[in-house]
Motif scaffolding. Structure first.
Motif, mmCIF file in Angstrom:
data_model
loop_
_atom_site.group_PDB
_atom_site.id
_atom_site.type_symbol
_atom_site.label_atom_id
_atom_site.label_comp_id
_atom_site.label_asym_id
_atom_site.label_seq_id
_atom_site.Cartn_x
_atom_site.Cartn_y
_atom_site.Cartn_z
ATOM 1 N N LEU A 16 18.786 62.468 -38.635
ATOM 2 C CA LEU A 16 19.439 63.189 -39.732
ATOM 3 C C LEU A 16 18.610 63.191 -41.016
ATOM 4 C CD1 LEU A 16 23.164 62.115 -39.259
ATOM 5 C CD2 LEU A 16 22.081 64.271 -38.604
ATOM 6 N N ARG A 22 19.872 68.065 -39.309
ATOM 7 C CA ARG A 22 21.098 68.189 -40.101
ATOM 8 C C ARG A 22 21.770 69.534 -39.857
ATOM 9 N NH1 ARG A 22 17.715 65.666 -44.178
ATOM 10 N NH2 ARG A 22 17.365 67.670 -45.237
ATOM 11 N N GLU A 25 23.280 69.541 -36.226
ATOM 12 C CA GLU A 25 24.420 68.651 -36.045
ATOM 13 C C GLU A 25 25.563 68.945 -37.026
ATOM 14 O OE1 GLU A 25 24.819 66.407 -33.642
ATOM 15 O OE2 GLU A 25 22.858 66.904 -32.789
ATOM 16 N N LYS A 27 25.752 67.625 -39.958
ATOM 17 C CA LYS A 27 26.040 66.322 -40.557
ATOM 18 C C LYS A 27 24.872 65.908 -41.453
ATOM 19 C CE LYS A 27 28.128 64.925 -36.152
ATOM 20 N NZ LYS A 27 27.968 64.017 -34.996
ATOM 21 N N GLU A 47 32.225 60.609 -40.562
ATOM 22 C CA GLU A 47 32.249 60.299 -39.139
ATOM 23 C C GLU A 47 32.142 58.800 -38.891
ATOM 24 O OE1 GLU A 47 29.254 61.261 -35.522
ATOM 25 O OE2 GLU A 47 30.482 62.917 -36.238
ATOM 26 N N VAL A 89 27.706 58.712 -42.338
ATOM 27 C CA VAL A 89 27.425 60.018 -41.747
ATOM 28 C C VAL A 89 28.591 60.930 -42.119
ATOM 29 C CG1 VAL A 89 27.070 61.318 -39.612
ATOM 30 C CG2 VAL A 89 26.143 58.993 -39.837
ATOM 31 N N HIS A 91 30.260 64.962 -42.404
ATOM 32 C CA HIS A 91 30.226 66.326 -41.879
ATOM 33 C C HIS A 91 30.066 67.326 -43.022
ATOM 34 C CE1 HIS A 91 31.500 65.807 -37.586
ATOM 35 N NE2 HIS A 91 31.815 64.609 -38.073
ATOM 36 N N LYS A 92 29.215 68.321 -42.814
ATOM 37 C CA LYS A 92 29.099 69.397 -43.793
ATOM 38 C C LYS A 92 30.410 70.172 -43.866
ATOM 39 C CE LYS A 92 24.128 70.268 -43.084
ATOM 40 N NZ LYS A 92 23.126 71.319 -42.762
ATOM 41 N N TYR A 140 21.073 68.931 -48.659
ATOM 42 C CA TYR A 140 21.352 67.639 -48.046
ATOM 43 C C TYR A 140 20.113 66.747 -47.950
ATOM 44 C CZ TYR A 140 25.621 70.117 -47.081
ATOM 45 O OH TYR A 140 26.786 70.854 -47.229
#
Length: 247
Positions: A16, A22, A25, A27, A47, A89, A91-92, A140
């Motif tokens: 990530l 990123r 996933e 994330k 997460e 971690v 989530h977007k 991110y």
């Protein structure tokens, strides 16, 4: 406790660090107590939380999946020189800003500190959204996230084609100001629009000519000393606060 950097879970966290992963996933990683607390308070989906042996665990973190890791594993995951020993971690979020009265548009700004600082300032100035154009550093990126100081979680921020975004904003009655010297007026000589979007550009080249042409007004900031220009994040701050409508 996870003790090996070769563990599959650890490998997935390390991936990530790369934008490609990123994006695939959906994330990203955040580091430190403050950012984790801001994500939780802002109802972003976490997460899992990763903590180094001996690190304090906040009470509200127990609602999340927790992973204890050894010092060597933490050092393999972290991006900071002096890590606090906690990561998460996250989530977007899918962002869809339908109503915007104040927006900052960022054209090809590549320094993560500048982008993160502008997001933080936009949040402080009460702006609704920040739109990152093509060629701008990834939202991110770990340095961008740290520079936002949690403002990432407070407002609508998304990547989009700036030409399309400008058209959409203008159709909604938003006046678009672009920073630049060509045919520009000093910002303090202009009436403040009821709805305004401000475009700032690349550290070296400024706003691209084709984007600038779409703007309703080009604006500039006076330089009273011998400096040739202002840092892009400082210029953005001056203009955002200048356009705030006081209650």
């Amino acid at each position: 406790m996870l003790t090996s950097v070769k563990n599959e879970k650890v490998k997935s966290w390390r991936k990530l660090k790369k934008k490609k992963e990123r994006d695939m996933e959906g994330k990203f990683l955040i580091e430190g107590y403050h950012l984790i607390e801001e994500a939780i308070k802002s109802d972003w989906k976490i997460e899992e939380i990763i903590y180094q042996t001996g690190s304090d665990i906040e009470t509200d973190w127990k609602q999340c999946t927790l992973h204890e890791v050894t010092d060597n594993v933490m050092m393999a995951i972290t991006e900071t020189k002096n890590p606090q020993g906690v990561l998460a971690v996250v989530h977007k979020k899918e962002i869809n800003s339908a109503k915007i009265s104040r927006a900052l548009l960022i054209d090809r700004v590549q320094d993560p500190g500048n982008v993160g600082t502008m997001i933080r300032t936009a949040d402080a100035a009460g702006f609704d959204a920040v739109i990152l154009g093509d060629g701008t550093v990834d939202l991110y990126n770990d340095k961008v996230i740290r520079a936002t100081q949690g403002s990432l979680f407070h407002m609508d921020i998304y990547q989009a084609n700036l030409k399309d975004s400008i058209d959409q904003l203008q159709q909604q009655g938003v006046t678009v100001w672009s920073t630049g010297l060509s045919n520009a007026a000093y910002y303090h000589d202009l009436a403040i629009p009821d709805k305004v979007a401000i475009i700032v550009g690349n550290e070296g080249d400024g706003v691209s000519p084709e984007i600038m042409e779409q703007a309703d007004q080009n604006v500039k900031i006076p330089i009273y000393g011998k400096a040739e220009s202002l840092n892009v994040s400082i210029a953005a701050a001056v203009l955002m606060y200048a356009t705030v409508k006081k209650a």
